[in-house]
Design an enzyme around this catalytic site. Structure first.
Site, PDB file in Angstrom:
ATOM      1  N   GLU A 175       0.826  -1.483  -0.084  1.00 38.94           N
ATOM      2  CA  GLU A 175       0.123   0.043  -0.210  1.00 38.94           C
ATOM      3  C   GLU A 175       0.770   1.375  -0.186  1.00 38.94           C
ATOM      4  O   GLU A 175       0.495   2.194   0.851  1.00 38.94           O
ATOM      5  CB  GLU A 175      -0.717   0.252   1.067  1.00 38.94           C
ATOM      6  CG  GLU A 175      -1.862  -1.290   1.315  1.00 38.94           C
ATOM      7  CD  GLU A 175      -3.139  -0.988   2.491  1.00 38.94           C
ATOM      8  OE1 GLU A 175      -2.708  -0.641   3.170  1.00 38.94           O
ATOM      9  OE2 GLU A 175      -4.179  -2.098   1.731  1.00 38.94           O
ATOM     10  N   GLU A 294      -5.835  -8.601  -0.160  1.00 39.02           N
ATOM     11  CA  GLU A 294      -6.060  -8.053   1.433  1.00 39.02           C
ATOM     12  C   GLU A 294      -7.998  -7.892   1.053  1.00 39.02           C
ATOM     13  O   GLU A 294      -8.136  -7.058   0.718  1.00 39.02           O
ATOM     14  CB  GLU A 294      -5.835  -7.365   1.756  1.00 39.02           C
ATOM     15  CG  GLU A 294      -4.316  -6.921   2.193  1.00 39.02           C
ATOM     16  CD  GLU A 294      -3.316  -6.257   3.520  1.00 39.02           C
ATOM     17  OE1 GLU A 294      -4.770  -5.535   4.285  1.00 39.02           O
ATOM     18  OE2 GLU A 294      -2.846  -5.205   3.398  1.00 39.02           O
TER      19      GLU A 294
HETATM   20  O1  AHR Z   1      -4.495  -5.842   7.096  1.00 39.33           O
HETATM   21  C1  AHR Z   1      -4.294  -4.795   7.965  1.00 39.33           C
HETATM   22  C2  AHR Z   1      -4.382  -3.152   7.273  1.00 39.33           C
HETATM   23  O2  AHR Z   1      -5.033  -2.822   6.483  1.00 39.33           O
HETATM   24  C3  AHR Z   1      -2.647  -3.890   6.971  1.00 39.33           C
HETATM   25  O3  AHR Z   1      -1.634  -3.616   7.540  1.00 39.33           O
HETATM   26  C4  AHR Z   1      -3.003  -2.604   5.666  1.00 39.33           C
HETATM   27  O4  AHR Z   1      -2.078  -3.535   3.929  1.00 39.33           O
HETATM   28  C5  AHR Z   1      -3.701  -2.664   4.993  1.00 39.33           C
HETATM   29  O5  AHR Z   1      -4.478  -1.131   5.685  1.00 39.33           O
END
Ligand code: AHR
Length: 508
Positions: A175, A294
């Site tokens: 990210e 994610e």
């Molecule tokens: O999964 C939790 C967080 O969400 C992670 O660390 C990040 O990559 C995302 O914003």
């Protein structure tokens, strides 16, 4: 109770593609109690010889998780991987600025590799392109994957790991577009450094595959220009682009919440389209694959999460992002899994974020027991039964309008066909809060089919949860009544339910 009806048509010719089992991956970050008190708790009555909780390992193995991303997440952007290897008593204690916690480094790369072996899963490692860069990244690949006879590989051997860890999949940062990220970068800055990191990492080990960090979510101002710019630099050197998304139920608006899988579908199509634009610009023959590494429901609703990071004290492994997922959360997770399956030709890897305690299907009490959150079940069913070929189910269903979408089908369904076993599985969600759904299916198949079972996850209370005290409030049950007569399937889907219709070919 009122009822409504919908139809599906399934034909082996409606093939989307072969399902890569890695779409059922997950994620462990140094965040909250995911590692400490989650997968790793020396001193726990169930701890194994490495300090890992065997009760948790048993549940992870039940899920048959193919790949687990590590060590972050936002955490990785400030992580010195060297802090987490070697004699534990010599490892430095650091401030983790991503989550304002104190990191002991008692668990690091080698402990994670050992845990992966015990969990029967593959590691997917992320490198720090926030506070570190190409040197630390190539050294970590050498430490993990080079057989020996060099500084970093011999260090691994000195740390007790003679054989290389052979880590196949590597994420180039995390990210990097986000202002919350340590070492945030513009797309051009990220594209350049990631391309150089990729070059060096592949020089160390040409067999690895690489994942570029896409936009943090589709609401970012730079989305999807971010993808186009980074791929101008990275198209030829990475195998995947990462997508992330989390959804929240707001104002108890369940119809809008359950429509968020349409939003996920749009995100996948958009990123795939941007990849194809860059492919055309580069006159490339290569198809860029997607890693939805994610995805989940996230409320930020725990009391500890509401306290701002500034007010919270520095602590080791405080409970963070520990969700007591509800019945409707499980439905959206099921809908998101079907969305991944519907795009199985392009999405070849995905990680439910995360696995234990943090945004997790598996929960633990430090020093105590473990249980399964509601979202565990659709994840388990998809991983276990959603293998083989992904088949589009043609759905004709009544629709509803909600705050964000004009026509959301009450029924969402998707099919998978395992040619080896002849197992045909239909996943189906009834989004209606009030109506039972009478499902009528046309099954086009060269062989005769019969129903093995219908598994249903439903609860009269859409906000029902599981807990340590009541671990089975929301649990799947076998439902009688689904039948096939002359190629026509009929089944009843309760309101707000996740369903798995397991069919098999009758031997000739
Ligand atoms: O999964 C939790 C967080 O969400 C992670 O660390 C990040 O990559 C995302 O914003």
């Amino acid at each position: 109770m009122t009822s409504t009806s919908a139809t599906i048509t399934i034909d082996p010719a409606f093939e989307i593609g072969q399902i890569d089992p890695r779409i059922y991956g997950s994620f462990i970050e140094h965040l909250g109690r995911a590692v400490y008190g989650g997968i790793y708790e020396p001193g726990h009555p169930d701890a194994d010889e490495h300090g890992c909780r065997s009760d948790v390992l048993a549940i992870v193995r039940e899920l048959d998780v193919p790949v687990v991303r590590y060590p972050g997440g936002n955490f990785v952007s400030g992580y010195n991987w060297e802090d987490g290897v070697g004699p534990v008593e010599e490892r430095p204690i650091r401030l983790d600025l991503a989550w304002k916690t104190t990191e002991t480094n008692a668990f690091g790369t080698n402990e994670f590799m050992q845990w992966c072996q015990a969990a029967q899963t593959e590691p997917m490692m992320a490198v720090n392109l926030g506070t570190r860069g190409i040197d630390a990244a190539r050294n970590l690949v050498e430490y993990c994957n080079h057989p020996g006879g060099t500084y970093w590989s011999d260090l691994r051997r000195a740390h007790g790991h003679a054989d290389p860890h052979a880590v196949r999949t590597w994420c180039l940062g995390n990210e990097m577009d986000g202002p919350w990220q340590m070492g945030q970068k513009t797309a051009a800055e990220y594209g350049r450094v990631a391309a150089e990191a990729a070059k060096l990492m592949r020089l160390v080990d040409p067999s690895i595959e690489l994942v570029a960090a896409g936009s943090s979510n589709s609401m970012m101002a730079t989305y999807p220009q971010w993808e186009e710019t980074i791929l101008d630099h990275l198209y030829d050197v990475v195998d995947f682009v990462a997508l992330h998304t989390y959804y929240t139920l707001s104002d108890n608006d369940i119809p809008t919440f359950l429509a968020q899988s349409l939003h996920m579908e749009d995100q996948i199509r958009t990123v795939a389209a941007v990849c194809d634009v860059v492919k055309a610009k580069k006159r490339s023959k290569k198809e860029m694959l997607l890693s939805f590494d994610e995805w989940n429901v996230w409320y930020h609703n725990r009391e500890s999460d509401k306290v701002s990071m500034r007010e919270r004290p520095w602590e080791v492994a405080p409970p963070l992002a520990e969700e007591a997922y509800t019945m409707v959360d499980a439905l959206l997770v099921g809908l998101m899994l079907m969305t991944l399956l519907r795009n199985a030709n392009r999405v070849r890897m995905a990680c439910l974020a995360q696995l234990v305690n943090v945004l997790a299907p598996i929960m633990t009490e430090t020093g105590g027991g473990s249980w399964r959150n509601t979202i565990f079940y659709p994840y388990l069913h998809a991983a276990r039964f959603g293998q083989g070929r992904s088949l589009r189910a043609v759905v004709q269903s009544p629709t509803y309008a909600c705050a964000e979408f004009d026509a959301v089908p009450i029924l969402d369904a998707h099919a998978t066909l395992d040619d080896e076993t002849g197992a045909l599985t239909i996943f189906a969600v009834n989004r209606s809060q009030t109506d039972t759904l009478e499902l009528a299916g046309t099954l086009r198949s060269s062989a005769e089919l019969e129903v093995v079972e219908q598994i249903t996850l439903a609860n009269a209370d859409p906000y029902a949860t599981n807990s340590a005290a009541f671990p089975l409030t929301v649990a799947p049950r076998r439902v009688e009544g689904a039948r096939i007569e002359r190629g026509k399937l009929s089944a009843t889907l309760p309101p707000l339910s996740w369903n798995v219709l397991r069919l098999k070919q009758v031997p000739a």
